[in-house]
Design a protein around this motif. Structure first.
Motif, short mmCIF file in Angstrom:
data_model
loop_
_atom_site.label_atom_id
_atom_site.label_comp_id
_atom_site.label_asym_id
_atom_site.label_seq_id
_atom_site.Cartn_x
_atom_site.Cartn_y
_atom_site.Cartn_z
N ALA A 133 0.83 -1.21 0.00
CA ALA A 133 0.00 0.00 0.00
C ALA A 133 0.86 1.26 0.00
CB ALA A 133 -0.93 -0.01 1.20
N LEU A 134 0.48 2.20 -0.86
CA LEU A 134 1.09 3.54 -0.88
C LEU A 134 0.26 4.46 0.01
CD1 LEU A 134 1.66 3.66 -4.74
CD2 LEU A 134 3.37 3.14 -2.99
N LYS B 12 4.49 -10.02 15.82
CA LYS B 12 4.11 -10.09 17.24
C LYS B 12 2.71 -9.54 17.44
CE LYS B 12 8.81 -10.00 18.98
NZ LYS B 12 9.49 -9.52 17.76
N ILE B 13 2.45 -8.41 16.79
CA ILE B 13 1.08 -7.87 16.82
C ILE B 13 0.58 -7.87 15.39
CG2 ILE B 13 -0.36 -5.85 17.36
CD1 ILE B 13 1.67 -5.11 19.49
N SER B 14 -0.40 -8.72 15.11
CA SER B 14 -0.91 -8.84 13.74
C SER B 14 -1.52 -7.50 13.33
CB SER B 14 -1.98 -9.93 13.68
OG SER B 14 -3.11 -9.51 14.43
N SER B 15 -1.63 -7.31 12.01
CA SER B 15 -2.26 -6.05 11.56
C SER B 15 -3.70 -5.99 12.07
CB SER B 15 -2.20 -5.91 10.05
OG SER B 15 -2.36 -7.14 9.42
N ARG B 16 -4.35 -7.16 12.12
CA ARG B 16 -5.76 -7.17 12.56
C ARG B 16 -5.87 -6.62 13.98
NH1 ARG B 16 -9.73 -11.60 10.21
NH2 ARG B 16 -8.73 -10.64 8.41
N LYS B 17 -4.98 -7.11 14.84
CA LYS B 17 -5.02 -6.69 16.24
C LYS B 17 -4.53 -5.24 16.38
CE LYS B 17 -3.27 -8.36 20.63
NZ LYS B 17 -2.23 -9.23 21.18
N GLY B 18 -3.45 -4.93 15.65
CA GLY B 18 -2.86 -3.59 15.75
C GLY B 18 -3.84 -2.50 15.34
N MET B 19 -4.53 -2.72 14.21
CA MET B 19 -5.44 -1.65 13.76
C MET B 19 -6.63 -1.50 14.70
SD MET B 19 -7.05 -3.10 10.15
CE MET B 19 -5.54 -3.58 9.32
N LYS B 20 -7.00 -2.59 15.36
CA LYS B 20 -8.13 -2.52 16.32
C LYS B 20 -7.73 -1.66 17.54
CE LYS B 20 -11.04 -5.75 18.95
NZ LYS B 20 -12.35 -5.09 18.89
N MET C 71 0.66 6.41 9.51
CA MET C 71 0.06 5.18 10.03
C MET C 71 0.83 4.67 11.25
SD MET C 71 -0.01 1.38 8.40
CE MET C 71 0.97 0.51 9.59
N HIS C 72 2.15 4.67 11.16
CA HIS C 72 2.95 4.16 12.28
C HIS C 72 2.84 5.05 13.51
CE1 HIS C 72 4.71 0.56 10.50
NE2 HIS C 72 4.53 1.20 9.37
N TYR D 118 10.79 5.52 1.52
CA TYR D 118 10.54 4.26 2.21
C TYR D 118 9.09 4.13 2.64
CZ TYR D 118 11.21 7.40 6.21
OH TYR D 118 11.13 8.46 7.06
N THR D 119 8.68 2.86 2.78
CA THR D 119 7.36 2.58 3.34
C THR D 119 7.47 1.32 4.19
OG1 THR D 119 5.00 2.25 2.88
CG2 THR D 119 6.53 1.26 1.31
N MET D 120 6.58 1.18 5.16
CA MET D 120 6.60 0.01 6.05
C MET D 120 5.17 -0.40 6.38
SD MET D 120 9.50 0.91 8.85
CE MET D 120 9.19 -0.59 9.79
N ASP D 121 4.99 -1.70 6.63
CA ASP D 121 3.67 -2.21 7.01
C ASP D 121 3.71 -2.74 8.44
OD1 ASP D 121 2.09 -1.70 4.55
OD2 ASP D 121 3.81 -2.74 3.70
#
Ligand code: DP6
Length: 322
Positions: free
Chosen positions: A15-16, A186-194, A240-241, A277-280
């Motif tokens: 994602a950009l 360690k923290i999935s995106s699903r959990k992190g975004m919640k 986002m981060h 740079y970008t990071m997920d």
């Protein structure tokens, strides 16, 4: 026809403009629209065959058995749409260089949506395929399409879908993935975004800003403006981060190796090598650059990282049946 084995290939996407937060967790309706580049180097091939003799779905990933409730639930959606009760054999191969740590739910669910729906006798168009892929993992919505793709936020199952922004891509654009960690997150995106949507006091500003970033990047693609695209993608990723840092509990995907790559990118830029740079939801960094600068960037990276950790990729294709 039920009983026919169908194989589909889907590429991963980066994602950009990031998707980070759900309005509806069950249907996976996002809180913002997102935009990505599909990559040609990383993809998943998945075969599905429905088999009357099975009493549950049988799934393998890279020839190892997997038992994942999420996959069964996803197959249940396909079964419901196709009005069948039969279970399936699912074989998935991830063509992501071993140890890449980029194995992504995006290519996995896009390939499974395509192979599974066709094997079940459904003949879905790309938009409906993207809506189905969305139910497995949000980012999979965009992996149905090649090149630059977007996921329209929408507000229900019908209106939350992926679409093509530009394919084939006209811009000279590449991504260099630097693999810093291949362990499960360690923290999935699903959990992190919640956690972010529920606790970050800056979440509302994120929505406002990311809506602007979406428009800026869309315009940059149209105008073939690499500089504006790269700059905005980098800012959007850090925005986002910053949600992770401002959450309660606070968490962080950026580690000391990621920071080192970020500093290298800044130094390269100061020396006239244009890159961003970008990071997920993990420590790996992806560098956005144009063809002329690939060598200068990989040379610099090789001071610190091995060749196996550095993967260069151009734009990739959308879903296809093999
Ligand atoms: C940071 O699509 O993995 O990569 O919908 O819960 O499966 P779920 O999340 P997922 O999240 C991707 C988050 C991201 C940004 C992006 O790809 O847009």
């Amino acid at each position: 026809m039920l009983g026919e084995k169908i194989t589909a290939r889907a590429h991963t996407n980066i994602a950009l403009v990031k998707y980070w937060g759900k309005e509806n967790e069950q249907l996976i309706i996002p809180a913002n629209s997102s935009l990505s580049l599909t990559l040609d180097e990383f993809y998943t091939d998945t075969s599905v065959i429905f088999d009357e003799s099975l009493d549950s779905d049988v799934v393998t990933l890279n020839d190892n058995a997997v038992n994942d409730e999420k996959i069964t639930k996803f197959m249940d959606i396909i079964r419901k749409n196709a009005k069948i009760n039969t279970f399936a054999r699912i074989r998935s191969i991830n063509h992501v260089p071993t140890s890449a740590g980029l194995a992504s739910s995006a290519s996995a669910y896009a390939a499974l949506a395509a192979a599974g729906s066709k094997a079940a006798g459904l003949n879905l168009n790309e938009r409906d395929l993207s809506r189905l892929a969305r139910r497995g993992s949000g980012s999979a919505t965009r992996s149905i399409f090649g090149g630059f793709a977007a996921w329209n936020k929408g507000n229900d199952d019908e209106s939350s879908y992926g679409y093509s922004i530009q394919n084939p891509v006209k811009m000279d654009i590449n991504m260099i993935a630097i693999i810093l960690d291949n362990q499960p997150k360690k923290i999935s995106s699903r959990k992190g975004m919640k956690i972010s949507i529920e606790t970050s006091p800056y979440y509302e500003s994120w929505i406002k800003q990311t809506t602007e970033d979406f428009q800026t990047i869309k315009d940059a693609i149209k105008e073939n403006d690499f500089t504006n695209l790269g700059k905005t993608a980098e800012l959007n990723a850090m925005r986002m981060h910053s949600l992770t840092l401002s959450s309660d509990p606070s968490y962080l995907y950026i580690n000391s190796d990621s920071l080192e790559v970020i500093n290298m990118v800044k130094e390269l830029r100061e020396n006239g090598v244009e890159c961003y740079y970008t990071m997920d939801a993990g420590p790996n960094v992806k560098i956005i650059c144009q063809s002329d600068n690939i060598n200068a960037i990989t040379d610099k990276l090789s001071d610190k990282f091995t060749n196996d950790q550095i993967k260069v990729s151009g734009p990739g294709e959308g879903i296809k049946y093999l």
